[in-house]
Design a protein around this motif. Structure first.
Motif, PDB file in Angstrom:
ATOM      1  N   PHE A  70       0.805  -1.216   0.000  1.00 41.79           N
ATOM      2  CA  PHE A  70       0.000   0.000   0.000  1.00 41.79           C
ATOM      3  C   PHE A  70       0.841   1.271   0.000  1.00 41.79           C
ATOM      4  O   PHE A  70       0.349   2.333  -0.363  1.00 41.79           O
ATOM      5  CB  PHE A  70      -0.936   0.023   1.221  1.00 41.79           C
ATOM      6  CG  PHE A  70      -1.805  -1.187   1.302  1.00 41.79           C
ATOM      7  CD1 PHE A  70      -2.869  -1.368   0.427  1.00 41.79           C
ATOM      8  CD2 PHE A  70      -1.544  -2.181   2.226  1.00 41.79           C
ATOM      9  CE1 PHE A  70      -3.664  -2.489   0.483  1.00 41.79           C
ATOM     10  CE2 PHE A  70      -2.331  -3.312   2.296  1.00 41.79           C
ATOM     11  CZ  PHE A  70      -3.390  -3.477   1.420  1.00 41.79           C
ATOM     12  N   ALA A  71       2.080   1.169   0.448  1.00 41.17           N
ATOM     13  CA  ALA A  71       2.875   2.388   0.636  1.00 41.17           C
ATOM     14  C   ALA A  71       4.250   2.350  -0.018  1.00 41.17           C
ATOM     15  O   ALA A  71       4.901   3.376  -0.099  1.00 41.17           O
ATOM     16  CB  ALA A  71       3.023   2.671   2.127  1.00 41.17           C
ATOM     17  N   GLY A  72       4.715   1.190  -0.453  1.00 36.07           N
ATOM     18  CA  GLY A  72       6.011   1.117  -1.108  1.00 36.07           C
ATOM     19  C   GLY A  72       7.081   0.501  -0.224  1.00 36.07           C
ATOM     20  O   GLY A  72       6.810  -0.111   0.802  1.00 36.07           O
ATOM     21  N   VAL A  73       8.324   0.715  -0.645  1.00 34.78           N
ATOM     22  CA  VAL A  73       9.478   0.082  -0.016  1.00 34.78           C
ATOM     23  C   VAL A  73      10.163   1.078   0.923  1.00 34.78           C
ATOM     24  O   VAL A  73      10.301   2.255   0.592  1.00 34.78           O
ATOM     25  CB  VAL A  73      10.475  -0.394  -1.096  1.00 34.78           C
ATOM     26  CG1 VAL A  73      11.716  -1.006  -0.474  1.00 34.78           C
ATOM     27  CG2 VAL A  73       9.807  -1.385  -2.046  1.00 34.78           C
ATOM     28  N   ARG A  74      10.577   0.569   2.094  1.00 34.47           N
ATOM     29  CA  ARG A  74      11.378   1.393   3.013  1.00 34.47           C
ATOM     30  C   ARG A  74      12.078   0.497   4.009  1.00 34.47           C
ATOM     31  O   ARG A  74      11.609  -0.614   4.293  1.00 34.47           O
ATOM     32  CB  ARG A  74      10.513   2.434   3.729  1.00 34.47           C
ATOM     33  CG  ARG A  74       9.762   1.931   4.945  1.00 34.47           C
ATOM     34  CD  ARG A  74       8.896   2.971   5.646  1.00 34.47           C
ATOM     35  NE  ARG A  74       9.621   3.970   6.386  1.00 34.47           N
ATOM     36  CZ  ARG A  74       9.897   3.903   7.682  1.00 34.47           C
ATOM     37  NH1 ARG A  74       9.530   2.844   8.390  1.00 34.47           N
ATOM     38  NH2 ARG A  74      10.534   4.881   8.287  1.00 34.47           N
ATOM     39  N   GLN A  75      13.174   0.978   4.545  1.00 34.89           N
ATOM     40  CA  GLN A  75      13.842   0.315   5.661  1.00 34.89           C
ATOM     41  C   GLN A  75      13.005   0.601   6.908  1.00 34.89           C
ATOM     42  O   GLN A  75      12.626   1.745   7.156  1.00 34.89           O
ATOM     43  CB  GLN A  75      15.254   0.860   5.854  1.00 34.89           C
ATOM     44  CG  GLN A  75      16.268   0.400   4.836  1.00 34.89           C
ATOM     45  CD  GLN A  75      16.564  -1.082   4.929  1.00 34.89           C
ATOM     46  OE1 GLN A  75      16.355  -1.802   3.976  1.00 34.89           O
ATOM     47  NE2 GLN A  75      17.031  -1.557   6.055  1.00 34.89           N
ATOM     48  N   THR A  76      12.714  -0.421   7.680  1.00 32.93           N
ATOM     49  CA  THR A  76      11.854  -0.288   8.851  1.00 32.93           C
ATOM     50  C   THR A  76      12.487  -1.038  10.014  1.00 32.93           C
ATOM     51  O   THR A  76      12.920  -2.183   9.852  1.00 32.93           O
ATOM     52  CB  THR A  76      10.454  -0.867   8.549  1.00 32.93           C
ATOM     53  OG1 THR A  76       9.946  -0.249   7.372  1.00 32.93           O
ATOM     54  CG2 THR A  76       9.505  -0.642   9.697  1.00 32.93           C
ATOM     55  N   ARG A  77      12.525  -0.405  11.172  1.00 29.28           N
ATOM     56  CA  ARG A  77      13.060  -1.064  12.370  1.00 29.28           C
ATOM     57  C   ARG A  77      12.017  -2.035  12.933  1.00 29.28           C
ATOM     58  O   ARG A  77      10.815  -1.779  12.863  1.00 29.28           O
ATOM     59  CB  ARG A  77      13.443  -0.029  13.426  1.00 29.28           C
ATOM     60  CG  ARG A  77      14.632   0.825  13.028  1.00 29.28           C
ATOM     61  CD  ARG A  77      15.110   1.736  14.144  1.00 29.28           C
ATOM     62  NE  ARG A  77      14.070   2.504  14.809  1.00 29.28           N
ATOM     63  CZ  ARG A  77      13.634   3.694  14.409  1.00 29.28           C
ATOM     64  NH1 ARG A  77      14.143   4.263  13.342  1.00 29.28           N
ATOM     65  NH2 ARG A  77      12.695   4.320  15.100  1.00 29.28           N
TER      66      ARG A  77
END
Length: 171
Positions: free
Chosen positions: A117-124
């Motif tokens: 729904f929101a795309g790709v990102r680095q997430t802790r």
């Protein structure tokens, strides 16, 4: 030192138990009574919270988010017949999550999250836990509203009440 994401997850488990215990005190048909709210029934709301928790468990244990989402999508509409069934389902998943938490040495480590729904990102990992708790809190609020619409009182499950419960257990 306090592990705040793990404490927040403990709160999430506690708050789910509180709301499930409240629903268990009510007539058994309350799960399937229709209301004009965010979800058509309490059972739908409970299934949704479970489905999302399960999806995040799969993500933090190595399944890609897209795959986890697809695997858990049917759980949103998997409506159970009794509160006890929900209690068992929630308890099993929280046991898995708690074991995963015990095995973690660094909740600040990141993973590449491909959110459909929101795309790709680095997430802790800590962010994922806090989101899971926030999501559950939001929908327990929906459940509280639904209970009131059905003519029943809800159960106090705010984080501040968890503090006192936690203090009592420590004594």
């Amino acid at each position: 030192m306090t592990n705040h994401p793990a404490t927040m997850y403990a709160y999430h488990v506690w708050a789910n138990q509180v709301i499930l215990e409240k629903i268990r005190e009510l007539p058994s048909d309350v799960l399937s009574l229709e209301v004009n709210s965010s979800f058509p029934t309490l059972a739908h709301a409970l299934s949704h919270i479970y489905a999302v928790d399960k999806m995040w468990y799969l993500v933090v244990t190595g399944t890609g988010m897209r795959e986890a989402f697809e695997e858990c999508r049917p759980l949103n509409t998997s409506i159970l017949d009794t509160v006890e069934q929900y209690m068992d389902l929630y308890a099993e998943l929280s046991g898995l999550f708690q074991q995963w938490l015990r095995d973690q040495t660094d909740l600040e480590q990141t993973l590449l999250l491909d959110n459909p729904f929101a795309g790709v990102r680095q997430t802790r990992l800590s962010e994922i836990l806090l989101h899971l708790v926030n999501h559950g809190t939001y929908h327990r609020g929906n459940i509280s509203t639904m209970l009131r619409q059905l003519g029943y009182a809800t159960a106090m499950n705010d984080y501040a009440f968890f503090w006192y419960q936690e203090s009592v257990e420590a004594i």
